[in-house]
Design a protein around this motif. Structure first.
Motif, PDB file in Angstrom:
ATOM      1  N   PHE A 125      86.585  49.987  85.022  1.00  0.00           N
ATOM      2  CA  PHE A 125      87.222  51.243  84.607  1.00  0.00           C
ATOM      3  C   PHE A 125      88.742  51.121  84.603  1.00  0.00           C
ATOM      4  O   PHE A 125      89.413  51.738  83.770  1.00  0.00           O
ATOM      5  N   ASP A 126      89.298  50.328  85.523  1.00  0.00           N
ATOM      6  CA  ASP A 126      90.744  50.109  85.480  1.00  0.00           C
ATOM      7  C   ASP A 126      91.142  49.482  84.150  1.00  0.00           C
ATOM      8  O   ASP A 126      92.136  49.884  83.526  1.00  0.00           O
ATOM      9  N   ALA A 127      90.343  48.486  83.705  1.00  0.00           N
ATOM     10  CA  ALA A 127      90.624  47.862  82.409  1.00  0.00           C
ATOM     11  C   ALA A 127      90.435  48.857  81.275  1.00  0.00           C
ATOM     12  O   ALA A 127      91.208  48.881  80.309  1.00  0.00           O
ATOM     13  N   ALA A 128      89.402  49.701  81.395  1.00  0.00           N
ATOM     14  CA  ALA A 128      89.156  50.706  80.356  1.00  0.00           C
ATOM     15  C   ALA A 128      90.303  51.712  80.288  1.00  0.00           C
ATOM     16  O   ALA A 128      90.706  52.138  79.195  1.00  0.00           O
ATOM     17  N   LEU A 129      90.850  52.099  81.440  1.00  0.00           N
ATOM     18  CA  LEU A 129      91.945  53.064  81.452  1.00  0.00           C
ATOM     19  C   LEU A 129      93.197  52.475  80.811  1.00  0.00           C
ATOM     20  O   LEU A 129      93.915  53.162  80.060  1.00  0.00           O
ATOM     21  N   GLU A 130      93.467  51.190  81.090  1.00  0.00           N
ATOM     22  CA  GLU A 130      94.613  50.548  80.457  1.00  0.00           C
ATOM     23  C   GLU A 130      94.433  50.493  78.944  1.00  0.00           C
ATOM     24  O   GLU A 130      95.383  50.688  78.182  1.00  0.00           O
ATOM     25  N   TRP A 131      93.221  50.213  78.515  1.00  0.00           N
ATOM     26  CA  TRP A 131      92.938  50.200  77.083  1.00  0.00           C
ATOM     27  C   TRP A 131      93.117  51.598  76.485  1.00  0.00           C
ATOM     28  O   TRP A 131      93.663  51.752  75.391  1.00  0.00           O
ATOM     29  N   ALA A 132      92.680  52.617  77.207  1.00  0.00           N
ATOM     30  CA  ALA A 132      92.733  53.984  76.693  1.00  0.00           C
ATOM     31  C   ALA A 132      94.167  54.484  76.535  1.00  0.00           C
ATOM     32  O   ALA A 132      94.440  55.327  75.677  1.00  0.00           O
ATOM     33  N   LYS A 133      95.098  53.963  77.325  1.00  0.00           N
ATOM     34  CA  LYS A 133      96.476  54.447  77.254  1.00  0.00           C
ATOM     35  C   LYS A 133      97.105  54.169  75.895  1.00  0.00           C
ATOM     36  O   LYS A 133      98.037  54.877  75.495  1.00  0.00           O
ATOM     37  N   THR A 134      96.630  53.156  75.199  1.00  0.00           N
ATOM     38  CA  THR A 134      97.155  52.858  73.865  1.00  0.00           C
ATOM     39  C   THR A 134      96.161  53.204  72.765  1.00  0.00           C
ATOM     40  O   THR A 134      96.556  53.544  71.656  1.00  0.00           O
TER      41      THR A 134
END
Length: 522
Positions: A345-354
């Motif tokens: 989810f940390d990786a998903a959140l970083e992806w979601a920011k852009t």
């Protein structure tokens, strides 16, 4: 008189030069015509080649569209023998020119073996003729199933293999209570006591063979069979106790020592008793044999119950061990920072920011149900991006099938395909990629950056062209662009002003889904 030859020579020279000039002009004209014909021929060849390539691409695209559904279970549930044969023929024809066809052919082979017990490699025909042979096999099976259903609907038990043993007595070994042979009237009057096995007759049509499953309940008798059957091993597996005793008595009465010795040997081998102690007493021997059969049936029932209990205990133990192993794998070891799901989810959140900044913003700043919804949307969108990237390299047919449903108007097909895609990616170990193909992250804007850097007209025009090329409805394209403008600024930066980033009108936004919904929940 001396000048005449010179005059003749000059005339001849002029005539020759004129002829040469005419010949040169004619040659040049011929050469030009030849070059024109060659150029026209080349142009026609190129046009023919382009037309052929265009037609080939169109036919290949049509074939691939026909083959992609073979990866869906719903397609297999509804496929008829003719559809299976035609699809197999198409996959075989295009397997060398299309990876989608090659993948579909492998899928067809696997599913035909799993679902219909048909090994295409063992059909005994060349690969190109497998489709025709497959159609014949499937049609033959459909005809047999139709014939079987007609008996099953009337209460008969339909068996796939020829039955044998005490529980299945053929009609030739039975008599009615009045001594007559078994006819269809006697069979049809009590279908619950009969099993049917379908076999081919002389006309190559499916014909039934009947076997009685409960002779006593059907009110039938088993007469003494011909004596020669006592020398057949298969007969001893189905013989009734009174038949064995009466044949033994006949051998004794006929003074046939070889037959008597054979019967005693077989009775000892099959029942474990000494038949010579009951010579001349067929009823007594039949009772002894029946007692052995009853005892064995009771023992078999008890052993079956014991095995079932043991299997149940073993299954529960295995399930407990599997659950314990799963808990061990899922529980982070002491000292680890985060478990696997949290790291994902940390990786998903970083992806979601852009990629989907509005959903990332809702997750960071919202609370309660809105925060949970944003988390679920981000997780689903990230899983779709990751699984698509994995499928593009490892399961191209699955990726193509999902891409087809993405532009489809059928929401249920999309959700089903998305679930299958994520499941396959999870089965492969959920491998992660650094950047999702086809996703252009939005650049992080600073206060001095132009607010139109991400929300540019060029980018929206390119997106619109892609959607038009994919055949998306114009109203859906307008809604998508409006949502794209709403989602144009990354997390942590102010949204562009209305003069720099035009918003959709209130009427347009009522039918607009966010980018996260389009990518995540569709």
């Amino acid at each position: 008189m001396t000048q005449a030859p010179d005059t003749l020579t000059d005339d001849l020279g002029r005539s020759l030069r004129t002829s040469l000039q005419v010949a040169l002009l004619a040659g040049e004209a011929i050469a030009r015509r030849r070059e024109n014909r060659l150029r026209e021929s080349r142009q026609r060849s190129e046009e023919h080649a382009r037309a052929f390539q265009t037609r080939l691409r169109a036919e290949r695209g049509s074939a691939e569209a026909q083959l992609r559904p073979v990866h869906s279970s719903r397609w297999w549930d509804a496929a008829t023998p003719e559809i299976l044969a035609d699809t197999y023929r198409t996959a075989h024809a295009w397997k060398d020119q299309s990876p989608v066809a090659a993948d579909a052919l492998a899928r067809l082979d696997d599913q035909l073996a799993a679902r219909h017990k048909i090994d295409t490699a063992a059909l005994g025909v060349e690969q190109a003729g497998v489709a025709d042979r497959l159609a014949a096999v499937m049609n033959d099976r459909a005809a047999r199933e139709a014939a079987s259903n007609s008996f099953a609907e009337r209460g008969f038990t339909v068996v796939d293999d020829r039955p044998a043993g005490r529980g299945f007595i053929p009609t030739w070994d039975l008599r009615q209570a009045n001594g007559e042979d078994i006819d269809r009237g006697a069979i049809d009057s009590a279908p619950q006591h009969w099993a049917v096995f379908l076999t081919r007759d002389d006309k190559n049509e499916w014909a039934p063979e009947f076997f009685c499953t409960d002779v006593a309940a059907a009110g039938l008798d088993r007469p003494v069979p011909p004596l020669y059957l006592a020398h057949e091993d298969w007969w001893w597996e189905m013989a009734a106790e009174h038949q064995i005793a009466e044949i033994y008595e006949q051998f004794i009465h006929n003074n046939a020592p070889y037959g008597v010795a054979h019967m005693e040997d077989q009775i000892s081998r099959h029942y474990g008793i000494d038949a010579s102690a009951s010579r001349g007493l067929p009823d007594e021997l039949a009772d002894r044999l029946a007692a052995v059969t009853t005892e064995r049936a009771a023992t078999a029932t008890a052993e079956k119950a014991t095995r079932e209990r043991a299997d149940t205990v073993a299954a529960i133990g295995n399930a407990d061990r599997v659950d314990a192993a799963r808990e061990t794998q899922c529980t982070p070891a002491p000292g680890t920072q985060l478990d696997t799901r949290a790291a994902e989810f940390d990786a998903a959140l970083e992806w979601a920011k852009t990629a989907v900044p509005r959903d990332a913003e809702r997750y960071v700043y919202a609370s309660g149900e809105r925060k949970d919804t944003a988390r679920e949307t981000i997780t689903t969108g990230w899983e779709v991006v990751q699984s698509k990237a994995w499928a593009t390299e490892n399961a191209p047919a699955l990726a193509a099938q999902f891409a087809q449903t993405e532009i489809s108007a059928n929401r249920q097909d999309y959700l089903t395909a998305r679930t299958e895609l994520i499941q396959e990616w999870s089965t492969a170990g959920r491998p992660r990629v650094d950047a999702a193909p086809g996703i252009q992250p939005a650049p992080t804007l600073t206060s001095s950056a132009s607010p139109n850097r991400y929300d540019s007209k060029e980018r929206r025009d390119a997106l619109s062209a892609q959607l038009h090329a994919a055949g998306v409805d114009p109203d859906a394209i307008d809604a998508r662009l409006a949502a794209d403008r709403d989602n144009a600024h990354p997390i942590g930066t102010p949204a562009a002003s209305t003069t720099q980033s035009p918003k959709a009108s209130k009427g347009d936004r009522s039918n607009t889904r966010s980018v996260s919904t389009e990518r995540g929940d569709r």
